[in-house]
Design a protein around this motif. Structure first.
Motif, mmCIF file in Angstrom:
data_model
loop_
_atom_site.group_PDB
_atom_site.id
_atom_site.type_symbol
_atom_site.label_atom_id
_atom_site.label_comp_id
_atom_site.label_asym_id
_atom_site.label_seq_id
_atom_site.Cartn_x
_atom_site.Cartn_y
_atom_site.Cartn_z
ATOM 1 N N ARG A 1 -17.660 -50.320 42.121
ATOM 2 C CA ARG A 1 -16.737 -50.928 43.078
ATOM 3 C C ARG A 1 -15.554 -49.995 43.356
ATOM 4 O O ARG A 1 -15.134 -49.205 42.503
ATOM 5 C CB ARG A 1 -16.240 -52.281 42.542
ATOM 6 C CG ARG A 1 -14.904 -52.243 41.853
ATOM 7 C CD ARG A 1 -14.505 -53.534 41.230
ATOM 8 N NE ARG A 1 -15.348 -53.858 40.112
ATOM 9 C CZ ARG A 1 -15.337 -53.225 38.953
ATOM 10 N NH1 ARG A 1 -14.540 -52.177 38.770
ATOM 11 N NH2 ARG A 1 -16.123 -53.578 37.973
ATOM 12 N N LYS A 2 -15.022 -50.135 44.567
ATOM 13 C CA LYS A 2 -13.784 -49.462 44.970
ATOM 14 C C LYS A 2 -12.778 -50.558 45.320
ATOM 15 O O LYS A 2 -13.150 -51.728 45.421
ATOM 16 C CB LYS A 2 -14.046 -48.587 46.203
ATOM 17 C CG LYS A 2 -15.157 -47.562 46.021
ATOM 18 C CD LYS A 2 -15.507 -46.916 47.353
ATOM 19 C CE LYS A 2 -16.714 -45.992 47.235
ATOM 20 N NZ LYS A 2 -17.143 -45.457 48.554
ATOM 21 N N PRO A 3 -11.509 -50.205 45.523
ATOM 22 C CA PRO A 3 -10.588 -51.221 46.025
ATOM 23 C C PRO A 3 -11.168 -51.860 47.288
ATOM 24 O O PRO A 3 -11.766 -51.176 48.117
ATOM 25 C CB PRO A 3 -9.315 -50.427 46.329
ATOM 26 C CG PRO A 3 -9.359 -49.284 45.361
ATOM 27 C CD PRO A 3 -10.824 -48.916 45.264
ATOM 28 N N ILE B 1 -1.578 -56.457 33.033
ATOM 29 C CA ILE B 1 -2.745 -56.095 33.812
ATOM 30 C C ILE B 1 -3.816 -55.517 32.899
ATOM 31 O O ILE B 1 -3.633 -54.453 32.295
ATOM 32 C CB ILE B 1 -2.379 -55.086 34.923
ATOM 33 C CG1 ILE B 1 -1.349 -55.714 35.872
ATOM 34 C CG2 ILE B 1 -3.621 -54.643 35.692
ATOM 35 C CD1 ILE B 1 -0.851 -54.762 36.947
ATOM 36 N N VAL B 2 -4.928 -56.229 32.789
ATOM 37 C CA VAL B 2 -6.038 -55.821 31.933
ATOM 38 C C VAL B 2 -7.248 -55.548 32.818
ATOM 39 O O VAL B 2 -7.665 -56.428 33.583
ATOM 40 C CB VAL B 2 -6.382 -56.917 30.902
ATOM 41 C CG1 VAL B 2 -7.542 -56.477 30.023
ATOM 42 C CG2 VAL B 2 -5.156 -57.269 30.071
ATOM 43 N N PRO B 3 -7.833 -54.348 32.748
ATOM 44 C CA PRO B 3 -8.995 -54.048 33.592
ATOM 45 C C PRO B 3 -10.114 -55.068 33.402
ATOM 46 O O PRO B 3 -10.485 -55.406 32.274
ATOM 47 C CB PRO B 3 -9.427 -52.655 33.100
ATOM 48 C CG PRO B 3 -8.185 -52.046 32.537
ATOM 49 C CD PRO B 3 -7.437 -53.202 31.930
ATOM 50 N N GLY B 4 -10.631 -55.573 34.500
ATOM 51 C CA GLY B 4 -11.732 -56.519 34.462
ATOM 52 C C GLY B 4 -11.309 -57.961 34.278
ATOM 53 O O GLY B 4 -12.082 -58.877 34.557
ATOM 54 N N LYS B 5 -10.077 -58.176 33.823
ATOM 55 C CA LYS B 5 -9.602 -59.544 33.595
ATOM 56 C C LYS B 5 -8.442 -59.921 34.516
ATOM 57 O O LYS B 5 -8.076 -61.087 34.601
ATOM 58 C CB LYS B 5 -9.182 -59.718 32.141
ATOM 59 C CG LYS B 5 -10.345 -59.579 31.160
ATOM 60 C CD LYS B 5 -9.916 -59.872 29.732
ATOM 61 C CE LYS B 5 -11.104 -59.772 28.776
ATOM 62 N NZ LYS B 5 -10.711 -60.065 27.362
ATOM 63 N N THR B 6 -7.854 -58.911 35.152
ATOM 64 C CA THR B 6 -6.737 -59.151 36.068
ATOM 65 C C THR B 6 -7.125 -58.697 37.468
ATOM 66 O O THR B 6 -7.614 -57.577 37.643
ATOM 67 C CB THR B 6 -5.481 -58.382 35.622
ATOM 68 O OG1 THR B 6 -5.152 -58.741 34.280
ATOM 69 C CG2 THR B 6 -4.309 -58.687 36.537
ATOM 70 N N HIS C 1 -9.661 -50.769 37.497
ATOM 71 C CA HIS C 1 -8.875 -51.929 37.901
ATOM 72 C C HIS C 1 -9.470 -52.575 39.167
ATOM 73 O O HIS C 1 -10.023 -51.892 40.028
ATOM 74 C CB HIS C 1 -7.419 -51.535 38.146
ATOM 75 C CG HIS C 1 -6.667 -51.281 36.885
ATOM 76 N ND1 HIS C 1 -6.285 -52.286 36.025
ATOM 77 C CD2 HIS C 1 -6.249 -50.116 36.311
ATOM 78 C CE1 HIS C 1 -5.646 -51.758 34.985
ATOM 79 N NE2 HIS C 1 -5.613 -50.434 35.132
ATOM 80 N N HIS C 2 -9.338 -53.885 39.251
ATOM 81 C CA HIS C 2 -9.896 -54.662 40.347
ATOM 82 C C HIS C 2 -8.781 -54.970 41.351
ATOM 83 O O HIS C 2 -7.846 -55.717 41.023
ATOM 84 C CB HIS C 2 -10.511 -55.956 39.825
ATOM 85 C CG HIS C 2 -11.683 -55.742 38.916
ATOM 86 N ND1 HIS C 2 -12.712 -56.660 38.793
ATOM 87 C CD2 HIS C 2 -12.014 -54.711 38.082
ATOM 88 C CE1 HIS C 2 -13.611 -56.205 37.931
ATOM 89 N NE2 HIS C 2 -13.191 -55.026 37.475
ATOM 90 N N ILE C 3 -8.904 -54.408 42.550
ATOM 91 C CA ILE C 3 -7.837 -54.523 43.545
ATOM 92 C C ILE C 3 -8.415 -55.016 44.861
ATOM 93 O O ILE C 3 -9.393 -54.454 45.382
ATOM 94 C CB ILE C 3 -7.138 -53.164 43.768
ATOM 95 C CG1 ILE C 3 -6.538 -52.656 42.453
ATOM 96 C CG2 ILE C 3 -6.065 -53.270 44.849
ATOM 97 C CD1 ILE C 3 -6.018 -51.236 42.531
ATOM 98 N N ILE C 4 -7.808 -56.067 45.408
ATOM 99 C CA ILE C 4 -8.152 -56.548 46.747
ATOM 100 C C ILE C 4 -6.916 -56.400 47.622
ATOM 101 O O ILE C 4 -5.835 -56.880 47.283
ATOM 102 C CB ILE C 4 -8.607 -58.018 46.738
ATOM 103 C CG1 ILE C 4 -9.965 -58.153 46.070
ATOM 104 C CG2 ILE C 4 -8.673 -58.573 48.157
ATOM 105 C CD1 ILE C 4 -10.502 -59.574 46.027
ATOM 106 N N ALA C 5 -7.085 -55.743 48.747
ATOM 107 C CA ALA C 5 -6.027 -55.629 49.738
ATOM 108 C C ALA C 5 -6.418 -56.484 50.941
ATOM 109 O O ALA C 5 -7.467 -56.260 51.549
ATOM 110 C CB ALA C 5 -5.835 -54.176 50.164
ATOM 111 N N ALA C 6 -5.602 -57.470 51.227
ATOM 112 C CA ALA C 6 -5.878 -58.358 52.358
ATOM 113 C C ALA C 6 -4.950 -57.988 53.503
ATOM 114 O O ALA C 6 -3.757 -57.750 53.293
ATOM 115 C CB ALA C 6 -5.672 -59.821 51.969
#
Length: 456
Positions: A18-20, A82-87, A114-119
């Motif tokens: 995955r990417k942002p 911020i925890v990778p995969g949990k945040t 890290h899991h990032i969503i940009a809306a």
């Protein structure tokens, strides 16, 4: 309310590469709600930043692209570890901070865990200037107004969604009149979440119409906010002309109908602006029905609104139509019906349709759809009129084995035989599949099933 594209976000979360993620769509289609609901369901905690309201974080992103510093800023400012995969980190209204959009490239490269969503609204991202766009460093999910099946679920008819998905034609025939009634409601309410929510709460078409009119006013105000002064005038003229353009039998967009002394070159930029912002949907014309369809566009197109309910509001369709039987399906010479079909193809099926027309407009097929690397012609009928001369002509000319027609009639599969002629010296036979308008979401699966059956 449920949105089916949340499943795309789940797939993204589970993808090790995955990417942002850029969650894109026109204003007011539910991007913020979806991102936050996804975070609530699938993560231990969420860091939420809204750039149009949080000056501190925006200024931090505008300083530089030091990712460790930015991660510290997000963590301290939100008071969330911020925890990778949990945040899940949600960067909302990202179009208000071009540097934040550019920073996704560095988040992708430096902290891919890290899991990032940009809306963001396409209205702003389409005019993104001043910094580099993170080409190749982001995934994308596009949101549309709520589909008919999402509307069914929101209004308490989720069991009908399963009937459509299973292609249970016998059950649909049993409840045909109820499906028609619900489709009539959707034609009026449309899929804008605010309008659907108002209808769920009040069941009052007059208050729904006020919500739609407010949305139309907001979009109109955005023209001057995001476009140049020179463009705004033409954008407004184009926007105002769409209902009239769709009211014609030939729904091809005519530049001269936008205004007096208006020339096509003047409209190219404003049309592209509206299309980039997802406020209109373009259906290009092809002269040759071969894959890829994009290679055979000839420059002509149909232009639709982003939502059938907003089209009805722009046309000043009276709320009383909900009480007047099925008259809504025949109004405006099928404009609402074609709007509905192309909207469902995009939202339900992930299909961007084209259309075909013969030279000198002697015949036209409403839509060409590409599914499983095969092309299918699709004829749209507003009511039960099942004449399909253009469809027969098309299948004869190009030797198509399967064609699709959607109308208010029930499901049926028939064989059409065409006598020998100029385009088919030995005649031609093709399978014609009739699908009710309310079940258009099942079209790709139905076509795949018919293709497999024909080659069994």
């Amino acid at each position: 309310m449920k949105r089916w594209c949340i499943e795309e976000l789940v797939e993204w979360k589970n993808n090790p590469r995955r990417k942002p993620l850029l969650l894109l769509g026109a204003r007011q289609v539910g991007k913020t709600w979806l991102a936050r609901e996804f975070g609530r369901r699938h993560y231990k905690n969420v860091v939420y930043v809204r750039f149009d309201r949080d000056d501190f974080v925006r200024q931090s992103f505008e300083k530089d692209y030091d990712i460790p510093r930015l991660m510290d800023t997000l963590q301290v400012h939100s008071r969330v570890q911020i925890v990778p995969g949990k945040t899940l980190i949600i960067l909302d209204e990202i179009q208000e901070c071009p540097c934040a959009l550019t920073s996704l490239k560095y988040f992708c490269e430096d902290v891919p865990e890290h899991h990032i969503i940009a809306a963001g609204s396409l209205l702003g991202l389409s005019v993104h200037t001043g910094t580099g766009f993170p080409v190749g460093k982001v995934d994308r999910v596009y949101m549309y107004p709520m589909s008919f099946t999402e509307f069914l679920d929101a209004t308490g008819f989720g069991m009908y969604v399963e009937v459509i998905r299973k292609r249970d034609w016998e059950m649909m025939a049993t409840f045909h009149e109820k499906f028609v009634e619900l489709l009539r409601q959707y034609y009026f309410v449309g899929g804008m979440p605010a309008a659907v929510q108002e209808y769920v709460v009040s069941r009052n078409p007059h208050t729904v119409r006020r919500v739609q009119e407010a949305l139309l006013a907001d979009y109109r105000n955005d023209f001057s906010k995001h476009a140049t002064n020179a463009e705004t005038h033409f954008i407004t003229q184009i926007w105002d002309s769409v209902p009239e353009q769709l009211a014609r039998e030939d729904k091809r967009f005519v530049h001269a109908d936008v205004g007096e002394k208006v020339r096509a070159p003047q409209l190219r930029g404003p049309i592209r602006w509206l299309d980039d912002a997802a406020l209109v949907q373009m259906v290009p014309r092809v002269r040759k029905p071969e894959m890829p369809l994009s290679a055979y566009k000839d420059g002509a197109f149909k232009m639709f609104f982003l939502d059938v309910g907003l089209l009805g509001a722009a046309c000043r369709l009276a709320p009383s139509v909900l009480l007047e039987g099925n008259s809504i399906f025949g109004q405006y010479k099928g404009a609402l019906t074609e709007q509905y079909v192309q909207q469902q193809l995009r939202a339900e099926c992930g299909i961007s349709p084209y259309y075909w027309a013969a030279e000198r407009a002697q015949a036209e097929v409403d839509f060409l759809i590409e599914s499983d690397y095969r092309l299918y012609p699709l004829e749209v009928k507003a009511e039960r009129n099942l004449q399909a001369k253009s469809l027969r002509s098309f299948c004869k000319r190009y030797r198509y084995p399967i064609a699709l027609r959607t109308s208010m009639a029930g499901h049926e599969v028939s064989t059409v035989s065409i006598a020998p002629g100029k385009d088919a010296p030995n005649g031609h036979r093709f399978t014609l599949v009739d699908i009710p308008l309310y079940a258009i979401a099942a079209a790709p699966d139905e076509m795949a099933a018919r293709h497999a059956e024909a080659h069994a």
